[in-house]
Design an enzyme around this catalytic site. Structure first.
Site, PDB file in Angstrom:
ATOM      1  N   HIS A 159       0.836  -1.209   0.000  1.00  0.00           N
ATOM      2  CA  HIS A 159       0.000   0.000   0.000  1.00  0.00           C
ATOM      3  C   HIS A 159       0.866   1.253   0.000  1.00  0.00           C
ATOM      4  O   HIS A 159       2.073   1.181   0.269  1.00  0.00           O
ATOM      5  CB  HIS A 159      -0.902   0.003   1.232  1.00  0.00           C
ATOM      6  CG  HIS A 159      -0.189  -0.423   2.488  1.00  0.00           C
ATOM      7  ND1 HIS A 159      -0.333  -1.682   3.028  1.00  0.00           N
ATOM      8  CD2 HIS A 159       0.705   0.200   3.278  1.00  0.00           C
ATOM      9  CE1 HIS A 159       0.415  -1.798   4.106  1.00  0.00           C
ATOM     10  NE2 HIS A 159       1.073  -0.671   4.278  1.00  0.00           N
ATOM     11  N   ARG A 257      13.290  -6.004   2.911  1.00  0.00           N
ATOM     12  CA  ARG A 257      12.229  -6.730   3.623  1.00  0.00           C
ATOM     13  C   ARG A 257      10.919  -6.407   2.908  1.00  0.00           C
ATOM     14  O   ARG A 257      10.464  -5.258   2.948  1.00  0.00           O
ATOM     15  CB  ARG A 257      12.168  -6.289   5.078  1.00  0.00           C
ATOM     16  CG  ARG A 257      11.015  -6.887   5.884  1.00  0.00           C
ATOM     17  CD  ARG A 257      10.978  -6.226   7.249  1.00  0.00           C
ATOM     18  NE  ARG A 257       9.981  -6.765   8.162  1.00  0.00           N
ATOM     19  CZ  ARG A 257       8.731  -6.325   8.246  1.00  0.00           C
ATOM     20  NH1 ARG A 257       8.283  -5.394   7.440  1.00  0.00           N
ATOM     21  NH2 ARG A 257       7.907  -6.843   9.148  1.00  0.00           N
ATOM     22  N   ASP A 259       7.499  -6.080   2.830  1.00  0.00           N
ATOM     23  CA  ASP A 259       6.514  -5.970   3.900  1.00  0.00           C
ATOM     24  C   ASP A 259       5.152  -6.519   3.468  1.00  0.00           C
ATOM     25  O   ASP A 259       4.707  -6.256   2.351  1.00  0.00           O
ATOM     26  CB  ASP A 259       6.388  -4.482   4.271  1.00  0.00           C
ATOM     27  CG  ASP A 259       5.373  -4.246   5.357  1.00  0.00           C
ATOM     28  OD1 ASP A 259       5.554  -4.802   6.449  1.00  0.00           O
ATOM     29  OD2 ASP A 259       4.394  -3.514   5.110  1.00  0.00           O
ATOM     30  N   GLU A 301       8.281 -10.857   4.584  1.00  0.00           N
ATOM     31  CA  GLU A 301       7.552 -10.764   5.851  1.00  0.00           C
ATOM     32  C   GLU A 301       6.259 -11.569   5.701  1.00  0.00           C
ATOM     33  O   GLU A 301       5.258 -11.079   5.194  1.00  0.00           O
ATOM     34  CB  GLU A 301       7.222  -9.314   6.214  1.00  0.00           C
ATOM     35  CG  GLU A 301       6.775  -9.211   7.665  1.00  0.00           C
ATOM     36  CD  GLU A 301       5.486  -8.449   7.905  1.00  0.00           C
ATOM     37  OE1 GLU A 301       5.015  -8.451   9.051  1.00  0.00           O
ATOM     38  OE2 GLU A 301       4.932  -7.876   6.965  1.00  0.00           O
ATOM     39  N   HIS A 368       9.207  -5.295  16.177  1.00  0.00           N
ATOM     40  CA  HIS A 368       8.406  -4.078  16.362  1.00  0.00           C
ATOM     41  C   HIS A 368       6.917  -4.381  16.434  1.00  0.00           C
ATOM     42  O   HIS A 368       6.135  -3.543  16.845  1.00  0.00           O
ATOM     43  CB  HIS A 368       8.677  -3.114  15.212  1.00  0.00           C
ATOM     44  CG  HIS A 368       8.135  -3.623  13.912  1.00  0.00           C
ATOM     45  ND1 HIS A 368       8.626  -4.774  13.319  1.00  0.00           N
ATOM     46  CD2 HIS A 368       7.130  -3.190  13.123  1.00  0.00           C
ATOM     47  CE1 HIS A 368       7.938  -4.998  12.205  1.00  0.00           C
ATOM     48  NE2 HIS A 368       7.031  -4.060  12.056  1.00  0.00           N
ATOM     49  N   ARG A 493       1.468  -1.288  20.154  1.00  0.00           N
ATOM     50  CA  ARG A 493       2.794  -1.752  19.714  1.00  0.00           C
ATOM     51  C   ARG A 493       3.876  -0.744  20.081  1.00  0.00           C
ATOM     52  O   ARG A 493       5.054  -1.082  20.162  1.00  0.00           O
ATOM     53  CB  ARG A 493       2.799  -2.005  18.202  1.00  0.00           C
ATOM     54  CG  ARG A 493       1.982  -3.228  17.799  1.00  0.00           C
ATOM     55  CD  ARG A 493       1.957  -3.414  16.306  1.00  0.00           C
ATOM     56  NE  ARG A 493       1.350  -2.272  15.625  1.00  0.00           N
ATOM     57  CZ  ARG A 493       1.266  -2.147  14.301  1.00  0.00           C
ATOM     58  NH1 ARG A 493       1.737  -3.098  13.517  1.00  0.00           N
ATOM     59  NH2 ARG A 493       0.696  -1.096  13.743  1.00  0.00           N
TER      60      ARG A 493
HETATM   61  C1  GLC Z   1       3.739  -5.300   8.497  1.00  0.00           C
HETATM   62  C2  GLC Z   1       4.487  -4.508   9.534  1.00  0.00           C
HETATM   63  C3  GLC Z   1       3.511  -3.855  10.465  1.00  0.00           C
HETATM   64  C4  GLC Z   1       2.581  -2.964   9.668  1.00  0.00           C
HETATM   65  C5  GLC Z   1       1.941  -3.727   8.505  1.00  0.00           C
HETATM   66  C6  GLC Z   1       1.280  -2.800   7.534  1.00  0.00           C
HETATM   67  O1  GLC Z   1       3.034  -6.341   9.046  1.00  0.00           O
HETATM   68  O2  GLC Z   1       5.387  -5.346  10.214  1.00  0.00           O
HETATM   69  O3  GLC Z   1       4.162  -3.119  11.460  1.00  0.00           O
HETATM   70  O4  GLC Z   1       1.574  -2.472  10.505  1.00  0.00           O
HETATM   71  O5  GLC Z   1       2.899  -4.458   7.765  1.00  0.00           O
HETATM   72  O6  GLC Z   1       2.232  -2.200   6.682  1.00  0.00           O
END
Ligand code: GLC
Length: 612
Positions: A159, A257, A259, A301, A368, A493
């Site tokens: 996004h 990474r 995401d 991820e 995180h 968080r």
């Molecule tokens: C991933 C990140 C997280 C974030 C989500 C949306 O899961 O680790 O912190 O809120 O993506 O980008």
């Protein structure tokens, strides 16, 4: 060989497969594929000579990230050192931590207020105001490379923020940009999606769509309402996002990474996760990196159950990600802390250690994000543990609401309907250090520091790359100041995303302090890990029955080296009823001992190396 030829050779190697996959997603768009190839060539020609040298070095040593010498740490630039220049000044400290891989949390331009900790990007080509510039980033990666440190950065590809230029233009009515997202005039299609698509943030951001009153349209927002899902069905999105990725790798980022990657393809009637097109895109990104920046690694991820995670490695012929998070082991580790019974963790270790040795997992205790209780409930059920009740127990335990628990976590996205809350808190606070310090209870403090060290010892004994969470090396506690910050208060968080306490870090040198015990204890294990080849990914790994429910035994063996790791997940003295021939040297306690009927102190950890 000149650069052009190098590029052509690399492109040729992947050309057919890349084109095939591209045309599968974008049928009949060979014209756009050729444009994409031109953009790749441009990015390849821009790549700095230092980076090209690094690419070459890594091509000739493809196992460079599969050994035992990498130790990672993830950190927020602002929390750790103010800005990128500050991080550069603190590299000595990171080296003292034994770290040679840093994951810088999202640092690209994002809205001041609604930004999901940087995971809502407004400009992929700019560093966030206050953290520095793209030049600072390149200078930092340059200095890191001189010191042999690799740098990882998030690529938030699912996004953009609603302040990204594309989003602004879409909101302004430009059809071309609306087509980069999922826009709908009525709730008809969103309603159909909602029937099959689960929610990521059921409490803090319910639903998968957001109504934009000003333009009277719905936009898809799987995460927060200000994070607009990109539509990868549109080839312009794929091309531009790829270009942004390569711009980052050309700034010296070694590890990307990707995401929230399972979410990047949406299809009506599905759960919009892990669809085949996602794997198609990841495979294309892998080939694109091999063509333009072959020294770069992809870290996926994928916070999902193991059957969903492993496919992101791809196959031997068609690899996708280089590395993935060992998320189930992480969650199972904390479950084990709460139940003091290692059977599920042992089972999880047995599953992971049977996977091909080429797979590289990132092992971690905390990151995180929250801890989601993704455990093997089918198996737990056979042991009489019901999913909803067990999650409640875990959450009660780690929020300190269970008799005898000194844990100080907070719930995250507590959805009473599902009983599905997740959990936040730093390792130290979850282990009980915070509560013990408050009570000034020396005995409890020792116990909780031992628990923290044992967990790190367990994490560091696994195959893959250990990833520390900044602050854990000095036992940093929860930071409750987020509650007073209206921008953060709704997102627990932030409890474990506090500013790094340099004053406390100074105590690492003062014998007897919590900081000193943790810093030196973790540091010692990191050193051992780097020294003994038994910690290589190539080692055979298996578990042994200890005949004590709280003690886990891990064996590693490679080329004549043999290691036995013992981990006591309980606050009681125990005996590991193993019976293995030979003498061992426990390099943590410096004792010589036999590997039979081994005494384990409360929360004890032993790293025993065979000596004869
Ligand atoms: C991933 C990140 C997280 C974030 C989500 C949306 O899961 O680790 O912190 O809120 O993506 O980008």
């Amino acid at each position: 060989m000149d650069d052009k030829t190098v590029f052509q050779e690399r492109l040729e190697k992947h050309y057919d497969e890349l084109k095939w996959l591209y045309c599968e997603l974008y049928p009949g768009r060979e014209d756009l594929f050729h444009e994409l190839c031109k953009r790749l060539e441009r990015r390849a020609s821009e790549r700095a000579s230092e980076l090209k040298k690094l690419d070459q070095k890594r091509i000739s040593d493809p196992d460079w990230y599969r050994r035992n010498d990498l130790v990672g740490m993830m950190l927020y630039v602002d929390a750790f050192a103010g800005n990128l220049k500050g991080v550069k000044k603190k590299l000595d400290y990171l080296e003292e931590c034994g770290v040679n891989y840093i994951h810088l949390m999202p640092l690209l331009d994002s809205p001041k207020v609604r930004n999901d900790g940087g995971y809502a990007v407004s400009d992929f080509t700019m560093v966030k105001d206050g953290l520095g510039t793209m030049e600072d980033l390149a200078a930092l990666t340059g200095e890191c490379h001189r010191r042999g440190i690799s740098v990882c950065l998030d690529f938030v590809m699912n996004h953009t923020s609603d302040e990204h230029e594309w989003a602004l233009r879409a909101r302004n009515g430009e059809k071309e940009y609306q087509d980069r997202y999922f826009f709908y005039d009525s709730y008809d299609i969103p309603g159909q999606f909602e029937k099959t698509c689960p929610q990521v943030f059921p409490t803090t951001a319910p639903g998968n769509f957001t109504w934009l009153e000003d333009i009277r349209k719905f936009v898809m927002t799987t995460f927060y309402p200000y994070q607009w899902d990109l539509n990868y069905r549109n080839p312009a999105v794929f091309a531009d996002m790829t270009d942004y990725l390569l711009n980052l790798t050309n700034k010296g980022i070694d590890i990307i990474r990707i995401d929230a990657v399972p979410y990047i393809w949406k299809e009506l009637g599905t759960n919009c996760r892990n669809l085949p097109q996602v794997h198609n895109i990841v495979r294309m990104l892998r080939m694109i990196c091999e063509i333009v920046c072959p020294g770069v690694l992809l870290l996926g991820e994928v916070v999902m159950e193991p059957e969903k995670v492993v496919p992101y490695f791809g196959t031997v012929d068609k690899p996708e990600c280089h590395m993935l998070y060992n998320v189930t082991t992480m969650a199972t580790t904390w479950h084990t802390v709460a139940v003091k019974d290692v059977s599920l963790l042992k089972r999880q270790m047995d599953i992971v250690s049977k996977l091909p040795r080429e797979y590289v997992f990132l092992n971690y205790l905390r990151c995180h994000d929250d801890i989601g209780w993704g455990l093997e409930y089918g198996w737990l059920k056979q042991k009489g543990m019901d999913e909803v009740a067990h999650k409640k127990y875990l959450n009660d335990y780690f929020t300190g609401n269970y008799p005898g628990s000194d844990s100080r976590g907070e719930l995250y996205n507590d959805d009473p309907r599902l009983g599905d809350a997740r959990l936040c808190g730093t390792t130290a606070s979850l282990c009980g250090i915070e509560a013990a310090e408050e009570r000034k209870d020396e005995e409890a403090l020792k116990r909780s520091v031992d628990c923290d060290l044992m967990l790190h010892g367990y994490m560091l004994a696994q195959s893959g790359i250990p990833m520390l969470y900044s602050g854990d090396e000095i036992g940093q506690l929860n930071d409750y100041t987020y509650r007073d910050n209206p921008r953060k208060a709704a997102d627990s968080r932030y409890l474990h995303r506090g500013a790094f306490h340099w004053k406390d870090a100074a105590l690492r040198k003062k014998p007897g302090t919590v900081q000193n015990r943790l810093f030196s204890g973790i540091g010692k294990m990191e050193e051992l890990r780097k020294t003994y080849k038994v910690f290589l990914n190539a080692a055979a790994v298996w578990t042994l029955e200890t005949y004590d429910p709280s003690v886990l035994c891990l064996v590693r063996e490679l080329e004549g080296e043999r290691f036995i790791g013992l981990f006591n997940f309980s606050p009681w003295g125990k005996t590991a009823w193993i019976d293995e021939p030979g003498m061992y040297h426990d390099l943590i306690s410096d004792e010589m001992l036999e590997a039979r009927g081994v005494l384990m102190p409360p929360y004890g950890v032993r790293w025993m190396f065979k000596v004869d």
